[in-house]
Design an enzyme around this catalytic site. Structure first.
Site, mmCIF file in Angstrom:
data_model
loop_
_atom_site.group_PDB
_atom_site.id
_atom_site.type_symbol
_atom_site.label_atom_id
_atom_site.label_comp_id
_atom_site.label_asym_id
_atom_site.label_seq_id
_atom_site.Cartn_x
_atom_site.Cartn_y
_atom_site.Cartn_z
ATOM 1 N N LYS A 128 0.815 -1.216 0.000
ATOM 2 C CA LYS A 128 0.000 0.000 0.000
ATOM 3 C C LYS A 128 0.845 1.261 0.000
ATOM 4 O O LYS A 128 0.380 2.327 -0.409
ATOM 5 C CB LYS A 128 -0.915 -0.005 1.215
ATOM 6 N N ASP B 15 -8.872 0.183 6.328
ATOM 7 C CA ASP B 15 -8.842 -1.013 7.172
ATOM 8 C C ASP B 15 -7.492 -1.122 7.862
ATOM 9 O O ASP B 15 -7.258 -2.034 8.637
ATOM 10 C CB ASP B 15 -9.049 -2.268 6.316
HETATM 11 C C1 LIG Z 1 -2.547 -6.360 2.672
HETATM 12 C C2 LIG Z 1 -3.629 -6.096 1.716
HETATM 13 N N1 LIG Z 1 -3.821 -6.947 0.727
HETATM 14 C C3 LIG Z 1 -4.787 -6.752 -0.185
HETATM 15 C C4 LIG Z 1 -5.613 -5.655 -0.120
HETATM 16 C C5 LIG Z 1 -6.698 -5.486 -1.137
HETATM 17 O O1 LIG Z 1 -6.538 -4.365 -1.923
HETATM 18 P P1 LIG Z 1 -7.805 -3.684 -2.603
HETATM 19 O O2 LIG Z 1 -8.655 -3.114 -1.514
HETATM 20 O O3 LIG Z 1 -7.234 -2.698 -3.525
HETATM 21 O O4 LIG Z 1 -8.526 -4.781 -3.311
HETATM 22 C C6 LIG Z 1 -5.443 -4.727 0.914
HETATM 23 C C7 LIG Z 1 -6.313 -3.550 1.024
HETATM 24 O O5 LIG Z 1 -6.281 -2.815 1.956
HETATM 25 C C8 LIG Z 1 -4.422 -4.954 1.856
HETATM 26 O O6 LIG Z 1 -4.197 -4.087 2.856
#
Ligand SMILES: Cc1ncc(COP(=O)(O)O)c(C=O)c1O
Length: 396
Positions: free
Chosen positions: A82, A124
């Site tokens: 992120k 989140d």
């Molecule tokens: C560690 C991690 N993996 C995957 C995702 C999924 O990403 P997206 O919300 O863009 O689908 C997030 C989203 O916050 C995340 O923090």
């Protein structure tokens, strides 16, 4: 469509695989936007491509031909991919607002100019951490909205970058609404990873930042293209940032792309079933906390609608199983958090349900790519699940 307690599968219309990468995809992600993001991000202090880890031993134990994991646990020491999108989005916004270059802003040379700008977002955990990190380096004020289910550990990690924290009763979507409301009344700028009608520039920049990991992975894979990609989704922006560049570069020779979500947070799956961005049907209560989103990003849909081949949701139990497997049974021990291990969770569930494995063409020849999208972003939860502290499981 297959539906069991372990897994649900929705296969995309196979004809869409042959579609050209064109409008509306290039409007969001193109070779030019990817290259622009990479040029900026590669100049940040401590930038280095994250590793692509080859796990032939684990692949053979799983009964597949190959397994490689793009490991994002150490990205800019923020613990997840992120960092790429959130901070790139902050820089683009601050540059637009102040007229200063992104290099000047990231290096802290435009602190006076950016001091009057406040960015905010709901999260989140990981997106807020990335936004807070970017804003902190630049010297802008940052307010982060957290819903009830975000752990104290994740709140502490965000606050450590100097952001103000606002707790919101309810779900992720409630926190998104509250952030938008406050921004409207106070003149703040919402830095969301998800889009909505009339709000697309900023989420496009966030997605463009994520593509750095895909471009790195495509280079690292050099002559060995994967046959399959299992990519986890919350609002679907990461999945789009992985699927889009592979579609643009490799066309119909791209890997079969499987989008993985928890049963209880299934907005991308439901969108695929209904053929348009649709709300999920689950409770949003899942161990894969960072995937807990109720509505998918329409911009991500523009890419995943044809760029993904299959959409699955899996039972929560596969995520802890995948975390433990990566810590204990991988050729190189890998620390992956609950959402970070979700791609492997999807692979495990697919292999376990033989008709799903067959429908996806998982066999001894296939060569799977996963993205471990986070490390132990909440060390306490990680230790509870894996039985060892992250620092006792060496990584990457
Ligand atoms: C560690 C991690 N993996 C995957 C995702 C999924 O990403 P997206 O919300 O863009 O689908 C997030 C989203 O916050 C995340 O923090």
């Amino acid at each position: 469509m297959t539906r069991t307690d372990a897994i649900r599968l929705h296969l995309n219309d196979p004809h869409v695989r042959g579609r050209a990468y064109d409008e509306p995809q290039t409007r969001v992600l193109s070779r030019a936007t990817r290259s622009a993001a990479r040029q900026v991000i590669a100049r940040w202090q401590d930038y280095a491509p994250t590793p692509l880890v080859d796990l032939p031993g684990l692949a053979s134990r799983l009964g597949i031909g190959g397994l490689r994991i793009k490991y994002e646990g150490h990205r800019f020491r923020l613990g997840s991919f992120k960092a790429l999108g959130g901070a790139y989005g902050v820089l683009r916004v601050l540059s637009r607002e102040t007229g200063r270059t992104m290099d000047d802003i990231m290096a802290g040379r435009a602190r006076n100019a950016v001091a009057g700008v406040t960015v905010c977002c709901a999260t989140d955990g990981n997106h807020g951490r990335a936004v807070a990190w970017g804003a902190g380096l630049a010297g802008a004020r940052c307010v982060i909205y957290l819903h009830d289910h975000v752990s104290q550990g994740r709140e502490d990690a965000i606050a450590a970058y100097g952001a103000d924290i606002m707790r919101v009763k309810g779900t992720y979507d409630d926190s998104v609404l509250k952030a938008a409301e406050d921004a409207g009344s106070r003149g703040w700028i919402v830095l969301s990873d998800t889009s909505w009608p009339g709000y697309e520039d900023i989420p496009s920049w966030v997605m463009q930042g994520y593509t750095v990991l895909t471009d790195e992975a495509m280079e690292q894979m050099a002559g060995r293209r994967p046959s399959h990609v299992f990519i986890q989704a919350g609002v679907g922006v990461l999945a789009a940032a992985v699927a889009g560049p592979m579609w643009e570069e490799w066309g119909s020779a791209r890997p079969l792309t499987v989008v993985v979500e928890p049963h209880e947070a299934d907005c991308v799956y439901q969108s695929a079933v209904h053929g348009r961005p649709t709300e999920g049907t689950g409770s949003l209560d899942t161990v894969m906390a960072c995937l807990s989103a109720g509505t998918m990003s329409p911009l991500a849909w523009d890419i995943l609608e044809c760029g993904a081949d299959a959409f699955i949701t899996v039972a929560d139990r596969y995520s802890p199983q995948a975390m433990v497997m990566l810590a204990n049974d991988a050729d190189v021990p890998l620390v992956a958090g609950e959402s970070g291990a979700a791609g492997l969770a999807g692979l495990l569930a697919s292999l376990q349900e033989s008709d799903v494995g067959q429908a996806l063409g998982l066999d001894r020849e296939c060569d799977v790519l996963l993205v471990a999208s986070e490390g132990a972003t909440d060390p306490e939860i990680y230790t509870r699940i894996v039985g060892r502290r992250p620092e006792d499981v060496s990584s990457g």
